[in-house]
Design a protein around this motif. Sequence first.
Motif, PDB file in Angstrom:
ATOM      1  N   SER A 140      10.817   2.361  42.166  1.00 23.77           N
ATOM      2  CA  SER A 140      10.247   1.193  43.097  1.00 23.77           C
ATOM      3  C   SER A 140      11.467   0.157  42.861  1.00 23.77           C
ATOM      4  O   SER A 140      11.867  -0.024  41.542  1.00 23.77           O
ATOM      5  N   PRO A 141      11.758  -0.525  43.935  1.00 24.07           N
ATOM      6  CA  PRO A 141      12.967  -1.611  43.857  1.00 24.07           C
ATOM      7  C   PRO A 141      12.092  -2.909  43.212  1.00 24.07           C
ATOM      8  O   PRO A 141      10.931  -2.992  43.047  1.00 24.07           O
ATOM      9  N   LYS A 142      13.003  -3.813  42.747  1.00 24.93           N
ATOM     10  CA  LYS A 142      12.468  -5.107  42.287  1.00 24.93           C
ATOM     11  C   LYS A 142      11.499  -5.690  43.144  1.00 24.93           C
ATOM     12  O   LYS A 142      10.577  -6.310  42.503  1.00 24.93           O
ATOM     13  N   SER A 143      11.771  -5.836  44.440  1.00 24.10           N
ATOM     14  CA  SER A 143      10.965  -6.404  45.260  1.00 24.10           C
ATOM     15  C   SER A 143       9.364  -5.918  45.223  1.00 24.10           C
ATOM     16  O   SER A 143       8.233  -6.774  45.239  1.00 24.10           O
ATOM     17  N   GLU A 144       9.298  -4.890  45.073  1.00 25.33           N
ATOM     18  CA  GLU A 144       8.171  -4.064  45.135  1.00 25.33           C
ATOM     19  C   GLU A 144       7.347  -4.416  43.552  1.00 25.33           C
ATOM     20  O   GLU A 144       6.060  -4.771  43.534  1.00 25.33           O
ATOM     21  N   LEU A 145       8.018  -4.677  42.610  1.00 24.88           N
ATOM     22  CA  LEU A 145       7.640  -4.956  41.161  1.00 24.88           C
ATOM     23  C   LEU A 145       6.921  -6.501  41.130  1.00 24.88           C
ATOM     24  O   LEU A 145       6.118  -6.904  40.677  1.00 24.88           O
ATOM     25  N   ILE A 146       7.917  -7.212  41.963  1.00 24.45           N
ATOM     26  CA  ILE A 146       7.299  -8.582  42.348  1.00 24.45           C
ATOM     27  C   ILE A 146       6.246  -8.924  43.023  1.00 24.45           C
ATOM     28  O   ILE A 146       5.073  -9.526  42.512  1.00 24.45           O
ATOM     29  N   GLU A 147       5.917  -7.943  44.067  1.00 24.21           N
ATOM     30  CA  GLU A 147       4.736  -7.974  44.749  1.00 24.21           C
ATOM     31  C   GLU A 147       3.314  -7.350  43.929  1.00 24.21           C
ATOM     32  O   GLU A 147       2.551  -7.899  44.197  1.00 24.21           O
ATOM     33  N   ALA A 172      15.776  -9.653  46.020  1.00 19.31           N
ATOM     34  CA  ALA A 172      14.305  -9.094  45.718  1.00 19.31           C
ATOM     35  C   ALA A 172      13.313 -10.377  46.072  1.00 19.31           C
ATOM     36  O   ALA A 172      12.509 -10.318  46.826  1.00 19.31           O
ATOM     37  N   ALA A 173      13.737 -11.656  45.439  1.00 15.91           N
ATOM     38  CA  ALA A 173      12.632 -12.864  45.702  1.00 15.91           C
ATOM     39  C   ALA A 173      12.889 -13.181  47.229  1.00 15.91           C
ATOM     40  O   ALA A 173      11.777 -13.441  47.845  1.00 15.91           O
ATOM     41  N   VAL A 174      13.967 -13.248  47.751  1.00 14.27           N
ATOM     42  CA  VAL A 174      14.148 -13.530  49.211  1.00 14.27           C
ATOM     43  C   VAL A 174      13.290 -12.636  50.059  1.00 14.27           C
ATOM     44  O   VAL A 174      12.479 -13.108  51.018  1.00 14.27           O
ATOM     45  N   HIS A 175      13.427 -11.317  49.892  1.00 16.34           N
ATOM     46  CA  HIS A 175      12.770 -10.252  50.718  1.00 16.34           C
ATOM     47  C   HIS A 175      11.406 -10.555  50.456  1.00 16.34           C
ATOM     48  O   HIS A 175      10.292 -10.207  51.223  1.00 16.34           O
ATOM     49  N   CYS A 176      10.720 -11.176  49.269  1.00 17.84           N
ATOM     50  CA  CYS A 176       9.245 -11.261  49.000  1.00 17.84           C
ATOM     51  C   CYS A 176       8.845 -12.629  49.601  1.00 17.84           C
ATOM     52  O   CYS A 176       7.796 -12.818  49.631  1.00 17.84           O
ATOM     53  N   GLY A 177       9.791 -13.450  49.686  1.00 20.40           N
ATOM     54  CA  GLY A 177       9.558 -14.891  50.368  1.00 20.40           C
ATOM     55  C   GLY A 177       8.992 -15.755  49.506  1.00 20.40           C
ATOM     56  O   GLY A 177       8.394 -16.738  49.407  1.00 20.40           O
ATOM     57  N   VAL A 178       9.407 -15.613  47.923  1.00 20.65           N
ATOM     58  CA  VAL A 178       9.008 -16.375  46.970  1.00 20.65           C
ATOM     59  C   VAL A 178      10.571 -17.064  46.524  1.00 20.65           C
ATOM     60  O   VAL A 178      11.572 -16.793  46.882  1.00 20.65           O
ATOM     61  N   ASP A 179      10.345 -18.152  46.108  1.00 18.14           N
ATOM     62  CA  ASP A 179      11.434 -19.140  45.431  1.00 18.14           C
ATOM     63  C   ASP A 179      12.239 -18.507  44.401  1.00 18.14           C
ATOM     64  O   ASP A 179      11.655 -17.412  43.621  1.00 18.14           O
ATOM     65  N   PHE A 180      13.420 -18.853  43.900  1.00 19.14           N
ATOM     66  CA  PHE A 180      14.303 -18.391  42.977  1.00 19.14           C
ATOM     67  C   PHE A 180      14.865 -19.306  42.309  1.00 19.14           C
ATOM     68  O   PHE A 180      15.439 -20.424  42.556  1.00 19.14           O
ATOM     69  N   ILE A 181      15.037 -18.768  40.734  1.00 13.84           N
ATOM     70  CA  ILE A 181      15.474 -19.635  39.851  1.00 13.84           C
ATOM     71  C   ILE A 181      16.747 -18.821  39.166  1.00 13.84           C
ATOM     72  O   ILE A 181      16.372 -17.661  38.604  1.00 13.84           O
ATOM     73  N   ALA A 182      17.791 -19.218  39.233  1.00 21.18           N
ATOM     74  CA  ALA A 182      18.960 -18.171  38.336  1.00 21.18           C
ATOM     75  C   ALA A 182      19.027 -18.617  37.060  1.00 21.18           C
ATOM     76  O   ALA A 182      19.071 -19.773  36.681  1.00 21.18           O
TER      77      ALA A 182
END
Length: 210
Positions: A140-147, A172-182
């Motif tokens: 599973s890619p990171k985007s799926e884990l976020i979902e 992955a965050a961009v793919h899911c449409g969520v904001d991101f903090i590095a």
Amino acid sequence: MRYELVIFDMDGTLADTSPCIFESYRHTAREFGKGDCPEELLKRTLENSLTSNLRDILCIPEYQLQSAADCCLDYYVNNGYRAARLYDGVREALEEIHGRGQMIGLATLSHHDMAVEMVEAWGLTPKFHTVHGSDPDDGSPKSELIERCMADTGVGPGDTVMVGDSMGDYRAAVHCGVDFIAASYGFNLPPEFCSENGIPSAASPLDIPG
């Protein structure tokens, strides 16, 4: 903005796990006749899943992947993964976020069972509403884990933020449409890079709640 769900990466965001990760891959490479691995090569393992790292970085053939994954995980379990050090300020940051009533998730490409064990070993299980790691069998890619974290908590993308230390986390965050903090104190996203590329960043775990 006040987010309802804050999802953390683990390696390089919650804790510095690199020494035990690198040594596990070195051990596996030796066991499977691949010789030793330079650290510059091993740094690439911090971006991807175990199976893809074994295949693409250590060049383990497909028919040996399961055996190599078992070897790597076994070494990791038995040689000090519990000694991985939480970054200074992580406990306090999680306490503050949790205390405000915001939900906390974990999305990591580390093996799922290992992630659950590590969170428990650090005494952080009560702070996490959802934990998702990788499964070598499904990749599973990171985007799926976020979902999956969002599905568990019933929180949508607009009310979720991902905190991570790599471009893989960012994408992955961009793919899911969520904001991101590095997590610019971690492995892969230094403050200068974040500033040049307009990526919001935290120089310390203590900066994340703000």
